[in-house]
Write a protein that holds these residues in place. Sequence first.
Motif, mmCIF file in Angstrom:
data_model
loop_
_atom_site.group_PDB
_atom_site.id
_atom_site.type_symbol
_atom_site.label_atom_id
_atom_site.label_comp_id
_atom_site.label_asym_id
_atom_site.label_seq_id
_atom_site.Cartn_x
_atom_site.Cartn_y
_atom_site.Cartn_z
ATOM 1 N N LEU A 278 18.452 72.435 -9.120
ATOM 2 C CA LEU A 278 17.548 71.765 -8.368
ATOM 3 C C LEU A 278 16.282 71.580 -9.006
ATOM 4 N N ILE A 279 15.782 72.328 -9.757
ATOM 5 C CA ILE A 279 14.587 72.012 -10.555
ATOM 6 C C ILE A 279 14.519 70.752 -11.468
ATOM 7 N N ARG A 280 15.944 70.901 -12.146
ATOM 8 C CA ARG A 280 16.106 69.644 -13.205
ATOM 9 C C ARG A 280 16.111 68.373 -12.249
ATOM 10 N N SER A 281 16.754 68.434 -11.276
ATOM 11 C CA SER A 281 17.041 67.163 -10.278
ATOM 12 C C SER A 281 15.472 66.825 -9.820
ATOM 13 N N LEU A 282 14.462 67.682 -9.447
ATOM 14 C CA LEU A 282 13.386 67.320 -9.065
ATOM 15 C C LEU A 282 12.665 66.544 -10.272
#
Length: 328
Positions: free
Chosen positions: A53-57
Motif C-alpha cells: 500500500l505504501i509503495r502504491s501511494l
Amino acid sequence: MTVNGPGSAGGQWAPASTVEIRELECFLVLADELHFGRTGERLYVSQSRVSQLIRSLEQRIGARLVDRTSRRVRLTRLGEDFLQALRPAYAALRDTVDNARAAASGLNGPLRIGFQGIVGYAFMDVIGEFEGRYPECAVRLTELPLSDPFGPLYRGEVDTAVVLLPVAEPTLVLGPVFSRQPQYLAVSRRHAFATRTALDAEDLATTPLLGVAAPAPDYWREAQAPTRTPSGTPVPQGPTIGTLQEGLSLVAANRGVMLLCHPTTEHHHRRDVAYVPVTGLPDSALGLIWRRDLHNARVRAFAEAVANALVHQQDSTEPIQQQASSVH
C-alpha cells in the motif's frame, strides 16, 4: 478520491491518478507507529500488504514518503509535509461520511434522556463522546420524578431513560445495566440509628420507612421501599414521596427513614442527615431503558455508547453506576 491532471487531447482535464482511501489510511497509521508490523496489526493486514500500500501511494505521488532500513522507519521530508496536509483533510472527509451516514440512518435530531437522581461527571463524558461522534444528535437531559420512572417514556417526553431496577414493563426494553451498589439508610441526625456504623435489613421493622408515591408500579415501589423485611416482618410505613429532595427533607425532619444507593449518599451531604450502610438487602442497580416500539437509531447508538463505557470502565475508580446515580 481522484486527483485530476491535464489530458493530452484538446487541453481537456482527465483523471491522472486515483488514490485509494486504504493507502491513505495505511500511511496515517504508519506515520503514528513507524513500524510496518504494528501498522499491519492495527489495520488487520499482513506486513507485506502494508509495504504494498505504501509503495502504491508513493508511485501515485511520484516520490518516496517513507525511508525504511533494517533498524528504523521514518518519514521523508516530503512525507512529513504530506502528513501535515493529509491529517486534517482525512479527518474532514471521515466526518463528512460519518455525518451523511448518521443522517441516512436517523442519527440526527435531539436525543432526550431521562434520569433519576444525579448525572455525574463520567456519565457526562459518555454523553460528550456520543455528541462528538454524532454532532447532529444533541442530547437533552430531563430529570424524572422518583414516583414516575416510566411515565415520561410512555408519554413520549423522553426517548430513553436511566432508571432504578427492576423493570418488568412488557412494552419497555432493558438495555445496559450499570454496576450494582450497596444500599444505605438515610436517617435524621436525631434518629437512634444515626450513631450506628451498620444496620441489618431486619432493623427496618423498627422505624417508619418513606415510601414511593404513585403512579410508579406497585412492584417497583416495593423494591425501592419494601413493606416487609427479608424474614417477613412488616415494616412501618412512613409518608410517601415523589422526589428525592422531598424524601431527604422528610428524613431531616425525622418523619421517616429512606433507602438510598451509595453513590447518591456521596452526592447529598447534609449536616442534618446521616447515612448508614444496610446489609441483608439486594444491591441497587440502574438500567438504560426505552420503548420497544420506538427503538430508533439514536437510542441504539446511545445504548451502544453506554455499553462500551461499561466495558472500558470495569476497572475504573469511578464506575458508571456513579455516572448517573439515582435514588435507592
